[in-house]
Design a protein around this motif. Structure first.
Motif, PDB file in Angstrom:
ATOM      1  N   ARG A   1       0.874  -1.376   0.121  1.00 54.91           N
ATOM      2  CA  ARG A   1      -0.027  -0.279   0.005  1.00 54.91           C
ATOM      3  C   ARG A   1       0.878   1.075   0.011  1.00 54.91           C
ATOM      4  N   LEU A   2       0.160   2.375  -0.325  1.00 56.73           N
ATOM      5  CA  LEU A   2       0.984   3.600  -0.634  1.00 56.73           C
ATOM      6  C   LEU A   2       0.970   4.232   1.087  1.00 56.73           C
ATOM      7  N   PRO A   3       1.974   4.894   1.354  1.00 55.40           N
ATOM      8  CA  PRO A   3       2.072   5.452   2.764  1.00 55.40           C
ATOM      9  C   PRO A   3       0.854   6.279   2.999  1.00 55.40           C
ATOM     10  N   ASN A   4       0.579   6.440   4.390  1.00 50.98           N
ATOM     11  CA  ASN A   4      -0.621   7.201   4.665  1.00 50.98           C
ATOM     12  C   ASN A   4      -0.296   8.539   4.860  1.00 50.98           C
ATOM     13  N   ASP A   5       0.992   8.967   4.920  1.00 53.86           N
ATOM     14  CA  ASP A   5       1.383  10.537   5.317  1.00 53.86           C
ATOM     15  C   ASP A   5       1.757  11.318   3.841  1.00 53.86           C
ATOM     16  N   LEU A   6       1.385  11.090   2.736  1.00 52.71           N
ATOM     17  CA  LEU A   6       1.603  11.442   1.486  1.00 52.71           C
ATOM     18  C   LEU A   6       1.076  12.914   1.650  1.00 52.71           C
ATOM     19  N   THR A   7       1.821  13.910   1.069  1.00 53.70           N
ATOM     20  CA  THR A   7       1.433  15.333   1.101  1.00 53.70           C
ATOM     21  C   THR A   7       0.089  15.582   0.245  1.00 53.70           C
TER      22      THR A   7
END
Length: 258
Positions: free
Chosen positions: A103-109
């Motif tokens: 999964r993609l990180p949860n803290d993407l800008t």
């Protein structure tokens, strides 16, 4: 067919002007063609041009942002037979419990664009009306895949900005697996790295390597403003009122500090 006006709104981004530290803001008003002209101008001929069949699912879609990448491959594990209606409804949950996906990180800008390499897999609607909408609610301004999307009538009615190669019908279990996030990928015949600037509009998709993104945005802005001023003169001669595509003052105000 009457076009349904988009209703989904991406999260409000905290920018009132272009910010060099947020590359996506440098591309806010730009068209894909402005960016391509600028890339040609610095010698990046035919670099970053995604295949024509990777295209917005509905007209009027436009976005630019920094890429967040996801790499998929065809699954070599079949989905097992489900024996109840409850399990059919919960098929994705059951599959991912057994075979967790990357999964993609949860803290993407906020303001990023999700770009997915489908790995040349079979027909599978990886992006549908619910998970695509959830991705936008989570801060993305667009989704691009060289694979399939499904629920496309709902995606258009929602105004969810999805760019895909094909419209599909099937679901994920047993067909495709997400194996890497935030890595170098190929999408639509083009290399994409995390942090590259990616944009789409009615003319197609372009990828700008991060190392030249500021330079390209500077040249592309000049191309856009030159075109807007020329078109505004035509509008004036025709007695036609201006519109957003000739609002030079708005563009100049956005870029006033860069």
């Amino acid at each position: 067919m009457t076009h349904t006006l988009p209703v989904q709104q991406a999260p409000e981004l905290p920018y009132t002007q272009a910010d060099p530290d947020q590359l996506g803001t440098l591309y806010k008003f730009l068209r894909v063609v402005d960016v391509v002209d600028a890339m040609d101008g610095i010698g990046y001929f035919n670099i970053g041009l995604m295949n024509h069949d990777v295209r917005p699912l509905w007209r009027g879609m436009k976005f630019f942002g920094e890429a967040a990448t996801l790499r998929c491959v065809p699954s070599n594990k079949p989905m097992w037979k489900l024996t109840s209606t409850e399990d059919v409804v919960a098929a994705h949950r059951l599959w991912f419990e057994k075979y967790p996906a990357e999964r993609l990180p949860n803290d993407l800008t906020p303001g990023h664009v999700v770009v997915m390499d489908s790995g040349g897999g079979p027909e599978v609607g990886f992006w549908g009306s619910e998970n695509a909408m959830g991705t936008i609610v989570g801060g993305a301004v667009g989704i691009i895949t060289d694979g399939y999307a499904r629920d496309t009538g709902e995606l258009e009615a929602q105004g969810t900005p999805v760019v895909a190669r094909r419209r599909g019908r099937t679901i994920i279990p047993g067909r495709i697996e997400a194996v890497e996030a935030q890595t170098q990928i190929a999408c639509g015949g083009t290399q994409v790295n995390p942090g590259d600037v990616v944009g789409a509009d009615d003319d197609g998709v372009v990828v700008v390597p991060r190392e030249v993104a500021v330079e390209v945005a500077t040249h592309a802005r000049a191309v856009l403003l030159s075109d807007m001023r020329a078109r505004k003169r035509h509008y004036d001669k025709l007695g036609r009122p201006g519109d957003a595509s000739t609002d030079v003052e708005a563009v100049e105000a956005w870029y006033a500090n860069v």
